[in-house]
Design a protein around this motif. Structure first.
Motif, mmCIF file in Angstrom:
data_model
loop_
_atom_site.group_PDB
_atom_site.id
_atom_site.type_symbol
_atom_site.label_atom_id
_atom_site.label_comp_id
_atom_site.label_asym_id
_atom_site.label_seq_id
_atom_site.Cartn_x
_atom_site.Cartn_y
_atom_site.Cartn_z
ATOM 1 N N GLN A 1 -44.812 28.680 37.569
ATOM 2 C CA GLN A 1 -44.622 29.161 38.950
ATOM 3 C C GLN A 1 -44.088 30.584 38.972
ATOM 4 O OE1 GLN A 1 -41.401 27.477 41.330
ATOM 5 N NE2 GLN A 1 -42.859 26.882 42.908
ATOM 6 N N ARG A 2 -43.167 30.862 38.041
ATOM 7 C CA ARG A 2 -42.573 32.204 37.987
ATOM 8 C C ARG A 2 -43.589 33.265 37.562
ATOM 9 N NH1 ARG A 2 -37.778 29.566 36.261
ATOM 10 N NH2 ARG A 2 -38.331 29.699 34.071
ATOM 11 N N GLN A 3 -44.609 32.809 36.784
ATOM 12 C CA GLN A 3 -45.597 33.766 36.258
ATOM 13 C C GLN A 3 -46.735 34.037 37.239
ATOM 14 O OE1 GLN A 3 -46.696 31.730 32.688
ATOM 15 N NE2 GLN A 3 -44.757 32.193 31.634
ATOM 16 N N GLN A 4 -46.861 33.203 38.276
ATOM 17 C CA GLN A 4 -47.981 33.380 39.223
ATOM 18 C C GLN A 4 -47.735 34.586 40.119
ATOM 19 O OE1 GLN A 4 -50.040 30.278 40.998
ATOM 20 N NE2 GLN A 4 -49.395 28.687 39.552
ATOM 21 N N ASN B 1 -49.037 33.233 48.189
ATOM 22 C CA ASN B 1 -49.696 32.327 49.131
ATOM 23 C C ASN B 1 -50.254 31.102 48.406
ATOM 24 O OD1 ASN B 1 -49.084 34.292 50.899
ATOM 25 N ND2 ASN B 1 -51.145 34.669 51.648
ATOM 26 N N ARG B 2 -50.799 31.329 47.193
ATOM 27 C CA ARG B 2 -51.351 30.219 46.411
ATOM 28 C C ARG B 2 -50.234 29.250 46.010
ATOM 29 N NH1 ARG B 2 -53.101 29.945 40.532
ATOM 30 N NH2 ARG B 2 -54.495 28.160 40.450
ATOM 31 N N VAL B 3 -49.108 29.814 45.559
ATOM 32 C CA VAL B 3 -47.954 28.977 45.185
ATOM 33 C C VAL B 3 -47.470 28.178 46.388
ATOM 34 C CG1 VAL B 3 -45.565 28.988 44.346
ATOM 35 C CG2 VAL B 3 -47.239 30.536 43.336
ATOM 36 N N PHE B 4 -47.381 28.848 47.546
ATOM 37 C CA PHE B 4 -46.945 28.185 48.776
ATOM 38 C C PHE B 4 -47.879 27.013 49.099
ATOM 39 C CE2 PHE B 4 -46.918 27.557 53.378
ATOM 40 C CZ PHE B 4 -45.560 27.491 53.635
ATOM 41 N N GLY B 5 -49.186 27.257 48.957
ATOM 42 C CA GLY B 5 -50.171 26.211 49.231
ATOM 43 C C GLY B 5 -50.030 25.042 48.276
ATOM 44 N N GLN B 6 -49.810 25.328 46.987
ATOM 45 C CA GLN B 6 -49.615 24.263 46.002
ATOM 46 C C GLN B 6 -48.401 23.399 46.353
ATOM 47 O OE1 GLN B 6 -49.150 26.267 42.285
ATOM 48 N NE2 GLN B 6 -51.366 26.365 41.839
ATOM 49 N N VAL B 7 -47.307 24.087 46.656
ATOM 50 C CA VAL B 7 -46.053 23.362 46.915
ATOM 51 C C VAL B 7 -46.170 22.525 48.176
ATOM 52 C CG1 VAL B 7 -43.597 23.612 47.460
ATOM 53 C CG2 VAL B 7 -44.613 24.987 45.648
ATOM 54 N N LEU C 1 -37.685 24.685 42.585
ATOM 55 C CA LEU C 1 -39.119 24.692 42.891
ATOM 56 C C LEU C 1 -39.372 25.053 44.360
ATOM 57 C CD1 LEU C 1 -41.728 22.103 41.740
ATOM 58 C CD2 LEU C 1 -41.485 22.520 44.166
ATOM 59 N N LEU C 2 -38.602 24.421 45.266
ATOM 60 C CA LEU C 2 -38.796 24.682 46.704
ATOM 61 C C LEU C 2 -38.403 26.118 47.056
ATOM 62 C CD1 LEU C 2 -37.460 21.318 48.179
ATOM 63 C CD2 LEU C 2 -39.834 22.004 47.879
ATOM 64 N N GLN C 3 -37.306 26.597 46.477
ATOM 65 C CA GLN C 3 -36.858 27.969 46.743
ATOM 66 C C GLN C 3 -37.934 28.981 46.344
ATOM 67 O OE1 GLN C 3 -33.028 29.064 47.012
ATOM 68 N NE2 GLN C 3 -34.060 30.781 47.907
ATOM 69 N N ALA C 4 -38.469 28.790 45.118
ATOM 70 C CA ALA C 4 -39.451 29.744 44.606
ATOM 71 C C ALA C 4 -40.824 29.569 45.252
ATOM 72 C CB ALA C 4 -39.576 29.586 43.094
ATOM 73 N N GLY C 5 -41.123 28.353 45.724
ATOM 74 C CA GLY C 5 -42.439 28.104 46.295
ATOM 75 C C GLY C 5 -42.547 28.408 47.771
ATOM 76 N N LEU C 6 -41.480 28.118 48.527
ATOM 77 C CA LEU C 6 -41.559 28.246 49.995
ATOM 78 C C LEU C 6 -40.952 29.535 50.519
ATOM 79 C CD1 LEU C 6 -40.522 24.619 51.061
ATOM 80 C CD2 LEU C 6 -42.816 25.504 50.675
ATOM 81 N N PHE C 7 -39.988 30.096 49.801
ATOM 82 C CA PHE C 7 -39.229 31.222 50.385
ATOM 83 C C PHE C 7 -39.229 32.438 49.451
ATOM 84 C CE2 PHE C 7 -37.160 27.198 51.802
ATOM 85 C CZ PHE C 7 -37.636 27.219 53.106
ATOM 86 N N GLN C 8 -40.409 32.845 49.020
ATOM 87 C CA GLN C 8 -40.515 34.042 48.178
ATOM 88 C C GLN C 8 -40.353 35.296 49.041
ATOM 89 O OE1 GLN C 8 -43.586 34.247 45.157
ATOM 90 N NE2 GLN C 8 -44.094 32.100 45.540
ATOM 91 N N PRO C 9 -39.838 36.378 48.466
ATOM 92 C CA PRO C 9 -39.665 37.615 49.256
ATOM 93 C C PRO C 9 -40.975 38.085 49.907
ATOM 94 C CG PRO C 9 -38.571 37.799 47.133
ATOM 95 C CD PRO C 9 -39.324 36.515 47.094
ATOM 96 N N GLU C 10 -42.122 37.829 49.209
ATOM 97 C CA GLU C 10 -43.411 38.289 49.745
ATOM 98 C C GLU C 10 -43.815 37.533 51.009
ATOM 99 O OE1 GLU C 10 -43.364 38.937 45.306
ATOM 100 O OE2 GLU C 10 -42.771 37.360 46.695
ATOM 101 N N LEU C 11 -43.223 36.333 51.223
ATOM 102 C CA LEU C 11 -43.581 35.536 52.402
ATOM 103 C C LEU C 11 -42.723 35.873 53.617
ATOM 104 C CD1 LEU C 11 -43.994 32.020 50.748
ATOM 105 C CD2 LEU C 11 -45.811 33.543 51.490
#
Length: 1504
Positions: A186-189, A193-199, A242-252
């Motif tokens: 997850q950290r390497q992706q 948006n793709r990570v958000f969709g996966q989560v 996992l939720l922190q990195a997937g749902l609340f990334q700075p880019e989102l």
């Protein structure tokens, strides 16, 4: 052979070969080196993978057993050592992606519960794949497969957690591994948006459900321990990551902003930007709303998840400029809760109490996050955002008020948080808040009461600060005056709220308090009192109002001479109004005659409680104001003139209350006395107040005081005798029938000093008996301790027993002892109770005047009667002492004849309970007769009772130990010698030893239990003290000692009767008892003989002669004891002091005979063998003794005596053998620092004796043994490969090893160059100093280490100047570490904290200054290093801001170094220092020139 096996692959592929043969061939091919296949390992992996994939893709049909064996084969390969070695060597081996899909499908089947076969093997395979990098690529290269695996595993774990089955570790171990792999990917992706969709698409729901089930599961012992304690917590943390990195990334962030903020806000912030298609909040809401679990569980999962998601959102995006965004996220997440439906008009009954609790807990967590993150700014919300936040919180408050949930703690906490955000949120509903959360709230459970009190305390604090307390209490009064929601309201002020009220009242202006009081008095006078007759509702309102008036008047600041006159006048007016408008009408109402059935009505009871509470409050406050304020004029004085001396009868209290007639008051008292409640308690308080006022007069009315004291005790006697009570919280208005005994007992005990001089002996005895009864009850209920800080009868009684006042109350002390003896007599079996001749029955006889000795000094008698009284007193005292003497003879006679009362286990337990109560008495302060009585009781329990065979031996030992312990306490008293008035000392000792030797028959199986050792210690201490008393009295001491010695010599430690020769039925318990008695006797008598003056040497010879048979008997007992001791059994601890004493006796005897002339024959050979055998046994047991302190101390004492005579060592053994055993002991894991400190004295004595009597060769060997392992590197360095200059310290070693080593080094260095000839040895000290830790130490350790290092350096400066010049860089490096540590510790902190800690730092800074001064003054050759020292100093100074006091010391020191610097050095420093450091140096040098140099030049000018 290779040719034979090369066709295996064809057979594996052949359809003709059976699957059983294929599996055998495949297994053989994997393990055999003879099977030659190109790329064999990969071929076999591909074969098994293909077989499994074909089966699950329906391309081939296989039996279940074959499928299971294929999975097992795959699992064996994945986990095999062969595969790991091949991969480690660099060979490329991999799996196909299709096997990952098959594993995922198998787990999916398991989730849907279609089949549970092979699941363990499949999980093991996936675990092996994920933990092997070259195999895990099938998941990491295709992230979708890993996400699917994680989803399936989470569901499988949820399934296991939701079931009633025990939880195993396999699923959770694989799950934790999968989470770790996914988080890495997850950290390497790069596509958020793709990570958000996966989560959100696959992981959000199962992860939230998993986290909830892990949190709420009630773990049992059957569940796997690793999962319960570690994996569950780790997986929860991984879910959050996992939720922190997937749902609340700075880019989102921009997507959240576009979705959450209104159009207007967006236009202002981002004009012309295109809207993103991603709607993150809506997606999350949809996922939370859809039914991803059972409906019964769904609400709880969402409630637990909402606060987590909001916390993660705030962690990612919460900044000052984003607070509005954070609020909008809050409102959207709140919409996911079922509570939000109530705002839209949903039915309240849709939520069960459990649902309410869950939802309110979630809301509380959300509000807590809002408050802690400072999201709601009142001004900003009002000015910029049209109070959008205020409106939201206001609706929340309305919803909470309209759906009151006073049984749920979180409801109170939510309201408290809203109050903390802004009191105006709750202000419009203040009346509802006061009603539903306070006055009408049915709160009884402690877990709910605490948050309720916290909420009301916050309300108090808020309105107190706003100076709107009257506004708050207007609402309180309004709520009280409403029709009651229930017949009985809870008290207005609990104990906790009363404390908070007091704090607020002390801060408020007096006029505001008087406004509130006037409001309550007015309402009470006009509305409540006229309508109270016959109305239970009005009576309850009256009680509530009365309790508020009482609370305010008792907790407000008292009037004094600095109080403004208008306030004093207003207070006078208020009290007059209260007296005339409320108290008088109530008195008139209560004194009216009524029928019996009317007297039990609720309204009358509550009206009586209110009236008496107000009367007591009025009298108490009026008296206090009169005493403390000279300007105050009592309304009582205005009405009735000066207070006259009250009438003698107990109705005379009416004279303190103006406007109430005597007859009226008597009728009111009669009515109040019929209720065991507030009214009765207030009557007692008023009577006590009357006693205080009588005592304040110049001539006290004795009869009136006696009547008053008797009235208070009589008032509660009937309630106390019922034996039923409940705890009381101290609220005077909340005294129920069951709480009244507690309140009454509290009043009596807390005012004993006033009551005791004026009550009769019968009343004193009554108090003593109640005190004992309540203590017995309190001991029985010890386990059920009340967690609340309420008052109970047991706590009150225990409080008195522990206080220092009880021994001062001699009468009560004596009466309590009498009561205790009565109770001991009652515990005896019924046959014994009927026998009046038994000691305990005689001591509890009611006809004996036991208390005369106590009562005589304080009894008021007429002068004419004094003479006859004295004669009577002497007769009574004579009678009591005669009785005591008779009892003493009876105890001794019964003990000699072996007549004992047999106690059952229950009776033994009761007796032990009474002994524990007796231990609460201050036994050393008893009067002579009481001391003797107590001694006789304890002696009778020891000598005249024995336990039945069925009793627990441990219980009996505890009982006997307690008796001996209490006897020792009596011996420590000033009247201990009074026991010798009633019997001979030797009789006591014989009775005690006879009874204990008889009892010891039962103890053969408990000799290794700690209770036995404690028992022996207690018996020994008693004997030692008693023998010491015999000697110190100097009355028939020799005679008593002779009798006791001859008695001991005649004792035989047999189980049965004494044998003619030898002891066949050896009793080890009796043997240990006898040895202990012999040892104690020898030690005490020997000490006595040593202290005898020369004139009395004749009696010394007699006693020495008497000791000889004792010693012989002692030897015999020791030998028999050692013979009966099992081969591998440890030595009984009791033997060691005995053998030590024997050895001492033998050695002193040998000295007298002059054995030095003939060393070989100074002791008898059998005796030498005994000592040597004992010595060898102790050396064997010493290293294994661990923390057995009693054994260690005794053993070391023996070794100290044994090693003082080298001739005693057996065979080739020397002092080195003993040191080796001691070293082994000290390095054992069980020996802690505390154990070493406890035996330090004995250890020192052994080493002294060893070193004093050893040869030079042995001395060197011993030194080598001691110094082994003390190398610095081994002590401090934790890892051998550490390359850092400082070794990591073990904090626990600082005080025990580091500081002593530094002290030793300093002491060696102080010996000077005359002793330490080699300069290299001195230079080694610097190597030691560089390894000493100076950072992250506790202040105490830092001080010790700093002083140690400083002392070493100072010793080098003073005693080794030549070494210092050669090793100057090493010296300066070590010293610089001290400077740096002081700078670090002495840096400026916001709050200096502990003053003592700062004093330590200042002292260290002062020492640094001194060292700088020494370097400058004594070492002129150091001038070459002066610039270097200054450079080091300013480089460190630039990094910290020093505290001024620390900086002053360091600056003064460095000035002395600057004195050594020449102009060239200053130029060099200015040129070479970095820019920032250069500025610091310039400031320092300017200050040096301005202050220090000028001052120095001035001093030199006047120096001759």
């Amino acid at each position: 052979m290779a040719a034979i096996y090369s066709g295996i692959y064809l057979k594996l592929k052949s359809a003709k070969t059976s699957w059983e043969d294929k599996l055998k061939l495949a297994h053989f091919a994997w393990i055999s080196h003879q099977c030659v296949l190109p790329n064999k390992e990969q071929v076999l992996l591909d074969w098994v993978s293909h077989a499994l994939v074909s089966y699950y893709n329906k391309k081939s049909e296989l039996e279940d057993e074959v499928v299971e064996k294929l999975w097992t084969y795959l699992d064996n390969i994945i986990h095999s050592r062969r595969l790991k070695n091949l991969l480690k060597s660099g060979k490329k081996i991999g799996l196909s992606f299709s096997i990952a899909q098959v594993i995922n499908e198998r787990l999916s089947e398991a989730c849907s519960q279609k089949t549970q076969q092979n699941i363990g093997t499949v999980l093991s395979c996936s675990s092996g794949i994920l933990s092997t990098p070259s195999l895990s690529i099938i998941y990491t290269a295709k992230c979708e497969l890993l996400v699917d695996l994680l989803s399936k595993l989470s569901k499988l774990a949820c399934q296991q957690l939701a079931s009633d089955d025990t939880v195993g570790s396999q699923v959770f171990s694989v799950l934790q591994l999968t989470f770790a792999q996914y988080l890495l990917i997850q950290r390497q992706q790069t596509n958020p948006n793709r990570v958000f969709g996966q989560v959100t698409g696959h992981l959000l729901q199962p992860c939230l459900l998993l986290r909830h089930l892990l949190t709420v599961r009630s773990w049992t012992q059957a569940d796997d321990n690793h999962v319960r304690q570690h994996l569950s917590r780790e997986i929860r943390n991984q879910v959050e990551t996992l939720l922190q990195a997937g749902l609340f990334q700075p880019e989102l962030f921009s997507s959240y902003k576009e979705e959450l903020l209104p159009e207007k806000e967006l236009q202002e912030k981002k004009k012309g930007a295109l809207k993103s298609l991603l709607l993150p909040v809506n997606t999350v809401q949809t996922k939370l709303g859809s039914g991803f679990c059972e409906s019964a569980l769904h609400g709880a999962v969402v409630a637990g998840s909402v606060s987590l998601l909001y916390k993660l959102f705030l962690d990612s995006y919460c900044k000052a400029e984003n607070h509005l965004l954070c609020f909008h996220m809050l409102s959207r997440l709140f919409g996911c809760l079922r509570l939000s439906g109530l705002q839209q008009g949903a039915r309240e009954d849709m939520l069960s109490p459990a649902d309410w609790s869950t939802e309110l807990l979630a809301l509380e967590q959300l509000l807590n996050l809002v408050l802690s993150s400072d999201i709601y700014n009142v001004a900003s919300d009002r000015i910029r955002h049209k109070e959008i936040q205020f409106g939201f919180y206001r609706k929340l408050a309305q919803m909470l008020m309209s759906h009151s949930q006073a049984s749920i703690p979180a409801w109170f906490r939510c309201l408290k948080l809203l109050m903390s955000l802004n009191h105006l949120i709750v202000e419009p509903d203040l009346d509802d808040l006061v009603a539903s959360a306070w006055i009408d709230a049915k709160v009884s459970e402690p877990r709910t009461k605490k948050p309720q009190e916290a909420l009301i305390s916050t309300v108090f604090q808020t309105y107190s600060k706003l100076r709107q307390f009257p506004r708050l209490f207007e609402e309180v009064l309004t709520v009280i005056c409403r029709p009651a929601a229930d017949e009985l309201r809870l008290p207005v002020f609990s104990a906790g709220l009363t404390v908070k009220l007091r704090e607020c009242l002390l801060e408020l202006p007096p006029n505001q308090i008087l406004d509130i009081l006037c409001l309550f008095v007015e309402k009470c006078q006009t509305l409540i009192v006229p309508a109270v007759e016959g109305s239970a509702d009005m009576a309850l309102k009256l009680l509530s109002v009365s309790s508020v008036l009482h609370a305010f008047l008792f907790n407000m600041r008292s009037l004094d001479d600095v109080t403004p006159s208008p306030v004093v006048l207003r207070t006078q007016s208020l009290l007059a109004k209260m007296q005339k408008g409320i108290i008088q009408p109530l008195m008139e109402l209560l004194q009216a005659p009524r029928r019996e059935e009317e007297k039990s009505e609720l309204w009358l009871r509550k009206a009586s409680d209110s009236a008496l509470l107000l009367v007591y409050t009025w009298v108490e406050v009026d008296t206090l104001f009169g005493v403390s304020c000279s300007k105050y004029v009592s309304p009582a004085a205005e009405i009735a003139g000066a207070v006259t001396a009250p009438a003698a009868r107990h109705g005379g209290i009416s004279t303190f209350l103006p406007g109430v007639e005597e007859q009226c008051w008597e009728r009111v008292m009669e009515l109040a006395n019929s209720f065991a409640s507030t009214s009765k308690y207030c009557l007692e308080l008023l009577t006590l107040q009357k006693m205080k006022m009588i005592l304040m007069q110049t001539k006290a009315d004795l009869q009136a005081l006696q009547h008053a004291a008797a009235f208070i005790l009589e008032s509660g006697r009937s309630s106390m005798s019922r034996g039923e009570s409940e705890p009381w919280d101290g609220d005077i208005s909340a005294i129920s029938d069951l709480a009244y005994p507690t309140a009454h007992w509290n009043l009596v005990i807390s005012n004993l000093t006033i009551l005791l001089p004026y009550i009769s002996l019968k009343d004193v005895e009554y108090i003593a008996s109640v005190l004992l009864e309540t203590l017995v009850l309190a001991k029985a209920q010890e386990a059920d301790t009340d967690p609340e800080p309420s008052i109970s009868i047991g706590k009150i009684s225990l409080g008195l027993m522990h206080s220092s006042f009880l021994p001062e109350m001699k009468v009560l002390h004596c009466a309590f002892l009498t009561s205790l003896i009565h109770q001991f007599a009652r515990v005896l079996p019924s046959a014994a109770r009927d026998s009046v001749d038994l000691p305990l029955q005689q001591l509890s006889a009611g006809s004996i005047p036991w208390h005369e000795e106590t009562l005589a000094p304080c009894r008021p008698v007429d002068l004419l009667e004094a003479l006859s009284e004295n004669k009577l007193l002497k007769d009574e005292l004579s009678l009591s002492w005669k009785t005591l003497e008779k009892v003493a003879q009876c105890i001794v006679l019964l003990a000699k004849n072996g007549c004992s009362v047999i106690l059952k286990e229950s009776q033994l337990e009761s007796s032990l309970g009474l002994l524990e109560i007796a231990s609460l008495l201050k036994l050393d302060s008893l009067l002579p007769s009481d001391c003797t009585r107590c001694f006789l009781v304890l002696l009778s329990l020891l000598a005249n009772t024995r336990a039945s065979v069925s009793c627990s031996n441990l219980l009996l030992l505890k009982f006997l130990s307690t008796c001996f312990h209490l006897l020792r306490c009596l011996q420590a008293g000033r009247n201990a010698n009074s026991v010798f008035k009633v019997f001979h000392a030797s009789d006591v000792l014989e009775a005690v030893m006879t009874s204990q030797l008889t009892a010891s028959k039962l103890f053969t199986d408990v000799l290794t239990v700690p209770v036995w050792a404690q028992y022996l210690q207690e018996v020994q201490a008693f004997l030692e003290n008693f023998l010491q008393m015999i000697i110190e009295r100097r009355q028939s001491a020799r005679l008593n000692l002779e009798k006791f010695m001859s008695f001991l010599v005649s004792c035989k430690p047999d189980v049965g009767a004494a044998k003619s020769k030898g002891w066949k039925n050896w009793n080890p318990a009796a043997g240990q008892l006898l040895l202990m008695a012999f040892t104690t006797l020898c030690r005490v008598v020997t000490l006595y003989l040593q202290q005898l003056p020369e004139k009395k040497l004749q009696s010394a010879d007699v006693l020495s002669a008497l000791l000889e048979p004792v010693v012989l008997q002692m030897v015999r007992t020791v030998e028999h004891g050692l013979q009966s001791n099992t081969q591998n059994q440890p030595l009984p601890v009791a033997f060691i002091p005995s053998v030590t004493t024997l050895l001492k006796a033998d050695l002193s005897h040998a000295v007298k005979k002059g054995w030095q002339k003939e060393p070989s024959g100074f002791l008898e050979q059998p005796r030498i063998k005994l000592y040597q055998k004992f010595y060898s046994q102790i050396l064997r047991e010493l290293p294994c003794a661990g923390g057995n302190l009693q054994f260690l101390q005794s053993a070391l004492q023996f070794l100290a005596v044994f090693c003082s005579v080298p001739e005693l060592y057996p065979g080739n053994e020397t002092a080195v053998t003993v040191v080796f055993a001691i070293k082994k002991l000290l390095t054992g894991p069980a020996v802690t620092t505390q154990v070493i400190q406890s035996m330090e004295m004995e250890l020192t004595e052994v080493l002294v004796q060893l070193l004093r009597n050893c040869s030079a060769e042995e001395f060197y060997t011993i030194m080598r043994l001691v110094l082994q392992g003390l190398e610095m590197r081994n002590v401090w360095q934790q890892k051998a490969k550490m390359q850092t200059k400082e070794a990591c310290p073990d904090q626990s070693l600082i005080s025990t090893i580091v500081i002593p080593i530094l002290e030793t080094v300093a002491a060696l260095l102080r010996q000077g160059e005359g002793v330490l000839l080699n300069p290299h040895h001195v230079a080694l000290a610097f190597s030691i100093l560089l390894t000493v830790p100076l950072d992250h130490l506790k202040t105490e350790d830092y001080r010790g280490v700093f002083l140690g290092v400083h002392e070493v350096l100072f010793s080098v400066v003073q005693c080794h100047p030549k070494v210092l010049l050669k090793a100057a860089p090493s010296f300066l490096n070590s010293f610089h570490r001290l400077v740096v540590s002081v700078m670090h510790e002495g840096r400026q902190k916001g709050d200096r904290g502990n003053t003592d800690e700062f004093e330590v730092i200042l002292k260290c800074a002062h020492l640094v200054e001194r060292m700088y001064t020494h370097i400058a003054a004594e070492m002129e050759d150091f001038t070459v290093f002066s610039a270097f020292i200054v450079a080091q100093y300013v480089t460190e100074l630039q990094k910290v801001t020093l505290h001024p006091a620390v900086k002053k010391h360091l600056t003064e020191g460095i000035y002395h170094i600057l004195d050594l610097c020449i102009e060239r050095d200053i130029k060099f420093l200015n040129a070479s220092l970095p820019a920032g450091v250069r500025e610091v140096f310039k400031d320092l040098y300017n200050d040096y020139n301005h202050y220090h140099k000028a001052k120095k030049h001035g001093e030199e000018k006047y120096t001759a």
